[in-house]
Design a protein around this motif. Structure first.
Motif, PDB file in Angstrom:
ATOM      1  N   ASP A   1      40.908  39.358  34.633  1.00  7.32           N
ATOM      2  CA  ASP A   1      39.458  39.550  34.550  1.00  7.32           C
ATOM      3  C   ASP A   1      39.068  40.845  35.247  1.00  7.32           C
ATOM      4  OD1 ASP A   1      36.742  39.139  34.131  1.00  7.32           O
ATOM      5  OD2 ASP A   1      36.505  37.822  35.871  1.00  7.32           O
ATOM      6  N   LEU A   2      39.628  41.951  34.773  1.00 11.83           N
ATOM      7  CA  LEU A   2      39.390  43.233  35.432  1.00 11.83           C
ATOM      8  C   LEU A   2      37.919  43.619  35.397  1.00 11.83           C
ATOM      9  CD1 LEU A   2      40.799  45.580  36.879  1.00 11.83           C
ATOM     10  CD2 LEU A   2      41.017  46.706  34.656  1.00 11.83           C
ATOM     11  N   GLU A   3      37.263  43.357  34.285  1.00 14.19           N
ATOM     12  CA  GLU A   3      35.839  43.677  34.174  1.00 14.19           C
ATOM     13  C   GLU A   3      35.043  42.948  35.252  1.00 14.19           C
ATOM     14  OE1 GLU A   3      32.153  43.333  30.939  1.00 14.19           O
ATOM     15  OE2 GLU A   3      34.204  42.852  30.352  1.00 14.19           O
ATOM     16  N   GLY A   4      35.379  41.664  35.471  1.00 11.51           N
ATOM     17  CA  GLY A   4      34.696  40.896  36.502  1.00 11.51           C
ATOM     18  C   GLY A   4      34.993  41.394  37.900  1.00 11.51           C
ATOM     19  N   VAL A   5      36.241  41.832  38.125  1.00  6.73           N
ATOM     20  CA  VAL A   5      36.618  42.369  39.431  1.00  6.73           C
ATOM     21  C   VAL A   5      35.768  43.591  39.759  1.00  6.73           C
ATOM     22  CG1 VAL A   5      38.448  43.529  40.722  1.00  6.73           C
ATOM     23  CG2 VAL A   5      38.962  41.457  39.423  1.00  6.73           C
ATOM     24  N   TYR A   6      35.672  44.523  38.817  1.00 10.40           N
ATOM     25  CA  TYR A   6      34.887  45.730  39.065  1.00 10.40           C
ATOM     26  C   TYR A   6      33.394  45.407  39.197  1.00 10.40           C
ATOM     27  CZ  TYR A   6      38.926  48.721  38.262  1.00 10.40           C
ATOM     28  OH  TYR A   6      40.146  49.351  38.362  1.00 10.40           O
ATOM     29  N   ARG A   7      32.925  44.433  38.435  1.00 14.47           N
ATOM     30  CA  ARG A   7      31.523  44.048  38.537  1.00 14.47           C
ATOM     31  C   ARG A   7      31.220  43.495  39.932  1.00 14.47           C
ATOM     32  NH1 ARG A   7      31.468  40.967  34.466  1.00 14.47           N
ATOM     33  NH2 ARG A   7      31.889  39.036  35.582  1.00 14.47           N
ATOM     34  N   ASP A   8      32.118  42.650  40.438  1.00 13.13           N
ATOM     35  CA  ASP A   8      31.924  42.095  41.778  1.00 13.13           C
ATOM     36  C   ASP A   8      32.027  43.170  42.855  1.00 13.13           C
ATOM     37  OD1 ASP A   8      31.649  39.680  40.531  1.00 13.13           O
ATOM     38  OD2 ASP A   8      33.614  38.900  41.125  1.00 13.13           O
ATOM     39  N   MET A   9      32.980  44.086  42.690  1.00 10.89           N
ATOM     40  CA  MET A   9      33.118  45.197  43.642  1.00 10.89           C
ATOM     41  C   MET A   9      31.831  46.021  43.696  1.00 10.89           C
ATOM     42  SD  MET A   9      36.884  46.874  43.074  1.00 10.89           S
ATOM     43  CE  MET A   9      38.380  46.162  43.752  1.00 10.89           C
ATOM     44  N   ARG A  10      31.295  46.300  42.508  1.00 14.61           N
ATOM     45  CA  ARG A  10      30.108  47.145  42.429  1.00 14.61           C
ATOM     46  C   ARG A  10      28.907  46.448  43.077  1.00 14.61           C
ATOM     47  NH1 ARG A  10      30.986  50.907  38.817  1.00 14.61           N
ATOM     48  NH2 ARG A  10      32.102  49.463  37.468  1.00 14.61           N
ATOM     49  N   ARG A  11      28.808  45.134  42.864  1.00 16.92           N
ATOM     50  CA  ARG A  11      27.699  44.391  43.430  1.00 16.92           C
ATOM     51  C   ARG A  11      27.806  44.318  44.954  1.00 16.92           C
ATOM     52  NH1 ARG A  11      28.328  40.072  40.736  1.00 16.92           N
ATOM     53  NH2 ARG A  11      29.601  38.982  42.264  1.00 16.92           N
ATOM     54  N   GLU A  12      29.015  44.159  45.478  1.00 15.09           N
ATOM     55  CA  GLU A  12      29.197  43.975  46.911  1.00 15.09           C
ATOM     56  C   GLU A  12      29.247  45.281  47.687  1.00 15.09           C
ATOM     57  OE1 GLU A  12      32.239  41.625  49.986  1.00 15.09           O
ATOM     58  OE2 GLU A  12      32.395  41.356  47.812  1.00 15.09           O
ATOM     59  N   HIS A  13      29.852  46.324  47.093  1.00 11.87           N
ATOM     60  CA  HIS A  13      30.097  47.556  47.840  1.00 11.87           C
ATOM     61  C   HIS A  13      29.452  48.797  47.238  1.00 11.87           C
ATOM     62  CE1 HIS A  13      33.039  45.514  50.376  1.00 11.87           C
ATOM     63  NE2 HIS A  13      33.575  45.009  49.278  1.00 11.87           N
ATOM     64  N   GLY A  14      29.068  48.741  45.972  1.00  4.25           N
ATOM     65  CA  GLY A  14      28.526  49.923  45.336  1.00  4.25           C
ATOM     66  C   GLY A  14      29.599  50.710  44.605  1.00  4.25           C
ATOM     67  N   ALA A  15      29.409  52.019  44.513  1.00  4.18           N
ATOM     68  CA  ALA A  15      30.262  52.872  43.696  1.00  4.18           C
ATOM     69  C   ALA A  15      31.554  53.293  44.393  1.00  4.18           C
ATOM     70  CB  ALA A  15      29.490  54.123  43.277  1.00  4.18           C
ATOM     71  N   VAL A  16      31.618  53.129  45.707  1.00  6.83           N
ATOM     72  CA  VAL A  16      32.810  53.516  46.472  1.00  6.83           C
ATOM     73  C   VAL A  16      33.202  52.316  47.326  1.00  6.83           C
ATOM     74  CG1 VAL A  16      33.778  55.143  48.131  1.00  6.83           C
ATOM     75  CG2 VAL A  16      32.053  55.921  46.484  1.00  6.83           C
ATOM     76  N   VAL A  17      34.405  51.783  47.075  1.00  6.18           N
ATOM     77  CA  VAL A  17      34.801  50.488  47.616  1.00  6.18           C
ATOM     78  C   VAL A  17      35.895  50.647  48.668  1.00  6.18           C
ATOM     79  CG1 VAL A  17      35.661  48.189  47.010  1.00  6.18           C
ATOM     80  CG2 VAL A  17      34.297  49.500  45.357  1.00  6.18           C
ATOM     81  N   PRO A  18      35.712  50.065  49.875  1.00 11.96           N
ATOM     82  CA  PRO A  18      36.801  50.073  50.855  1.00 11.96           C
ATOM     83  C   PRO A  18      37.890  49.097  50.435  1.00 11.96           C
ATOM     84  CG  PRO A  18      34.946  48.790  51.686  1.00 11.96           C
ATOM     85  CD  PRO A  18      34.499  49.385  50.385  1.00 11.96           C
ATOM     86  N   VAL A  19      39.127  49.586  50.356  1.00  6.35           N
ATOM     87  CA  VAL A  19      40.254  48.756  49.942  1.00  6.35           C
ATOM     88  C   VAL A  19      41.415  48.958  50.911  1.00  6.35           C
ATOM     89  CG1 VAL A  19      39.613  48.819  47.497  1.00  6.35           C
ATOM     90  CG2 VAL A  19      41.160  50.556  48.412  1.00  6.35           C
ATOM     91  N   VAL A  20      42.400  48.079  50.826  1.00  2.00           N
ATOM     92  CA  VAL A  20      43.627  48.254  51.588  1.00  2.00           C
ATOM     93  C   VAL A  20      44.802  48.250  50.624  1.00  2.00           C
ATOM     94  CG1 VAL A  20      42.822  47.335  53.789  1.00  2.00           C
ATOM     95  CG2 VAL A  20      43.721  45.776  52.062  1.00  2.00           C
ATOM     96  N   LEU A  21      45.755  49.118  50.885  1.00  5.13           N
ATOM     97  CA  LEU A  21      46.987  49.200  50.122  1.00  5.13           C
ATOM     98  C   LEU A  21      48.047  48.362  50.830  1.00  5.13           C
ATOM     99  CD1 LEU A  21      46.870  53.041  49.414  1.00  5.13           C
ATOM    100  CD2 LEU A  21      46.068  51.172  47.966  1.00  5.13           C
ATOM    101  N   PRO A  22      49.201  48.113  50.211  1.00  7.95           N
ATOM    102  CA  PRO A  22      50.253  47.341  50.877  1.00  7.95           C
ATOM    103  C   PRO A  22      50.525  47.850  52.287  1.00  7.95           C
ATOM    104  CG  PRO A  22      50.866  47.766  48.611  1.00  7.95           C
ATOM    105  CD  PRO A  22      49.593  48.528  48.850  1.00  7.95           C
ATOM    106  N   GLY A  23      50.671  46.909  53.230  1.00  9.84           N
ATOM    107  CA  GLY A  23      50.865  47.289  54.612  1.00  9.84           C
ATOM    108  C   GLY A  23      49.556  47.536  55.343  1.00  9.84           C
ATOM    109  N   ASP A  24      48.432  47.066  54.762  1.00 13.12           N
ATOM    110  CA  ASP A  24      47.099  47.232  55.354  1.00 13.12           C
ATOM    111  C   ASP A  24      46.733  48.697  55.568  1.00 13.12           C
ATOM    112  OD1 ASP A  24      46.565  44.502  55.420  1.00 13.12           O
ATOM    113  OD2 ASP A  24      47.521  44.251  57.379  1.00 13.12           O
ATOM    114  N   VAL A  25      47.109  49.532  54.620  1.00  7.97           N
ATOM    115  CA  VAL A  25      46.763  50.955  54.662  1.00  7.97           C
ATOM    116  C   VAL A  25      45.388  51.137  54.031  1.00  7.97           C
ATOM    117  CG1 VAL A  25      47.420  53.269  53.921  1.00  7.97           C
ATOM    118  CG2 VAL A  25      49.184  51.611  54.550  1.00  7.97           C
ATOM    119  N   PRO A  26      44.406  51.696  54.745  1.00  5.88           N
ATOM    120  CA  PRO A  26      43.047  51.793  54.214  1.00  5.88           C
ATOM    121  C   PRO A  26      42.871  52.948  53.232  1.00  5.88           C
ATOM    122  CG  PRO A  26      43.133  52.759  56.399  1.00  5.88           C
ATOM    123  CD  PRO A  26      44.504  52.178  56.144  1.00  5.88           C
ATOM    124  N   ALA A  27      41.966  52.757  52.290  1.00  2.79           N
ATOM    125  CA  ALA A  27      41.627  53.809  51.329  1.00  2.79           C
ATOM    126  C   ALA A  27      40.265  53.480  50.743  1.00  2.79           C
ATOM    127  CB  ALA A  27      42.690  53.911  50.239  1.00  2.79           C
TER     128      ALA A  27
END
Length: 399
Positions: free
Chosen positions: A8-34
């Motif tokens: 459900d990639l469309e839903g994932v991006y929709r939820d990201m956009r609703r919660e964080h806006g156009a730029v989303v804080p994420v973590v990569l493997p090993g808790d690396v921030p981006a």
């Protein structure tokens, strides 16, 4: 990630956009921030402003925290003399050499060669009435067409598929896949320097401005890695769309007009390159309401930006297709976008592969329910794990 990223990639991006806006804080493997950029306007800003957001991985403020075996090292890269990992004048020097070589590829000959490879692959299964499109056709077609164009010997085909696939999926064998692929590239460069021919690597090594063997090898790696799986996934995703979306049913009954529309729709809705790493902030700034620190990594969420409601024209065609709207980010944008000759080459290989498949296999249809189709578990490249099809058995062209 998690399974919803692939179901459900469309839903994932929709939820990201609703919660964080156009730029989303994420973590990569090993808790690396981006930061994951999924806004259309913000993506345009990041890819256009190469001074504020250069593609200079050396700026990253996380290098000291990364273990040597971090699985995404091959995808993120490091400073090296490659068209993909240089900036400024040095990047333009590499890009000129690569573009000049790719521009020498004859499109008529490339299409003819791709058609011949496609026919040989289809001959292997056309009499059976069933096949698995990804492993039996899309992947080998993409790698064989690119390998012949670049100058690889046929003996290296299987090794290229394995090593590039492992690298792209970002798993435990990603670093080994990268090392193996580089070794194959280096071997080919050495051979073409002594025995040049009518192929891209020969055009590179005979370019007027000299480069080192390492530079040739790394540039070849960039071309091959960027061309193989995205092209294979473009074929697979387009065939999937044409077999599951009623808007493209006409193309399966003899018409061919829907193939380019399906391919363009995929670049908008199901683009093979989902996320690119990346850009790095040259200084503290703000983007999409977020505070970006100097050295922060920005992942280019190409699929997320394409799905941004701000990117869609409510006055579009009645069937919802983009048709001649090519303002997607499938090939990125700006100074570091995929070179235009490479885009043309990928389009020729993918379109030829799809057209030959439809011409050769009457009654082509899915062999399993559409909802059971699964995506390959990669956060960067979006393609089908398998695509089982059935069709009326036909004789092989080769007898």
């Amino acid at each position: 990630m998690g399974p919803r990223f692939h179901t459900d990639l469309e839903g994932v991006y929709r939820d990201m956009r609703r919660e964080h806006g156009a730029v989303v804080p994420v973590v990569l493997p090993g808790d690396v921030p981006a930061w994951l950029v999924i806004g259309y306007t913000e993506m345009y800003q990041v890819t256009t402003d190469s001074t504020l957001f250069p593609r200079d991985v050396g700026l990253w403020n996380q290098w000291e925290t990364l273990p040597e075996d971090w699985p995404l090292r091959p995808m993120v890269g490091q400073r090296m003399p490659s068209v993909y990992f240089t900036v400024g004048e040095e990047h333009r020097r590499h890009l000129t050499m690569v573009q000049d070589a790719l521009e020498r590829v004859g499109h008529v000959e490339l299409r003819r060669s791709t058609e011949a490879i496609a026919d040989r692959l289809i001959d292997r299964f056309c009499g059976a009435g069933e096949a698995e499109v990804i492993s039996a056709y899309a992947k080998p077609l993409a790698v064989l067409a690119l390998a012949r164009m670049l100058g690889f010997p046929e003996a290296d085909d299987a090794a290229l598929i394995d090593s590039l696939g492992a690298m792209a999926d970002g798993g435990a064998d990603a670093i080994g896949g990268f090392d193996h692929a580089v070794a194959l590239m280096g071997k080919l460069v050495g051979h073409k320097k002594t025995t040049p021919g009518a192929d891209v690597v020969s055009y590179m090594v005979t370019h007027p401005e000299p480069f080192t063997d390492q530079e040739y090898t790394l540039d070849l790696m960039a071309i091959t890695a960027a061309g193989y799986l995205p092209t294979a996934d473009w074929i697979g995703n387009s065939v999937r769309l044409m077999l599951t979306d009623d808007r493209f049913a006409a193309s399966l009954t003899g018409g061919r007009h829907s193939v380019p529309e399906a391919m363009n729709e995929v670049l908008w809705e199901d683009t093979p390159t989902q996320i690119l790493a990346g850009r790095w902030a040259a200084r503290d700034t703000r983007l999409g309401g977020q505070s970006i620190k100097a050295g922060d990594m920005l992942l280019l969420g190409l699929a997320g930006a394409n799905a941004d409601p701000a990117a869609h024209n409510p006055g579009g065609s009645a069937d919802g297709l983009r048709n001649s709207n090519f303002a997607h980010f499938a090939f990125s944008h700006g100074e570091f976008q995929c070179p235009f000759p490479a885009q043309e080459i990928a389009e020729i290989i993918a379109r030829t592969g799809i057209e030959v498949l439809l011409d050769r296999l009457p009654g082509l249809d899915l062999a399993v329910p559409a909802e059971t189709l699964a995506r390959r578990p990669s956060p960067f490249l979006r393609g089908m794990t398998v695509l089982p099809v059935q069709f009326a058995p036909t004789p092989a062209y080769g007898g």
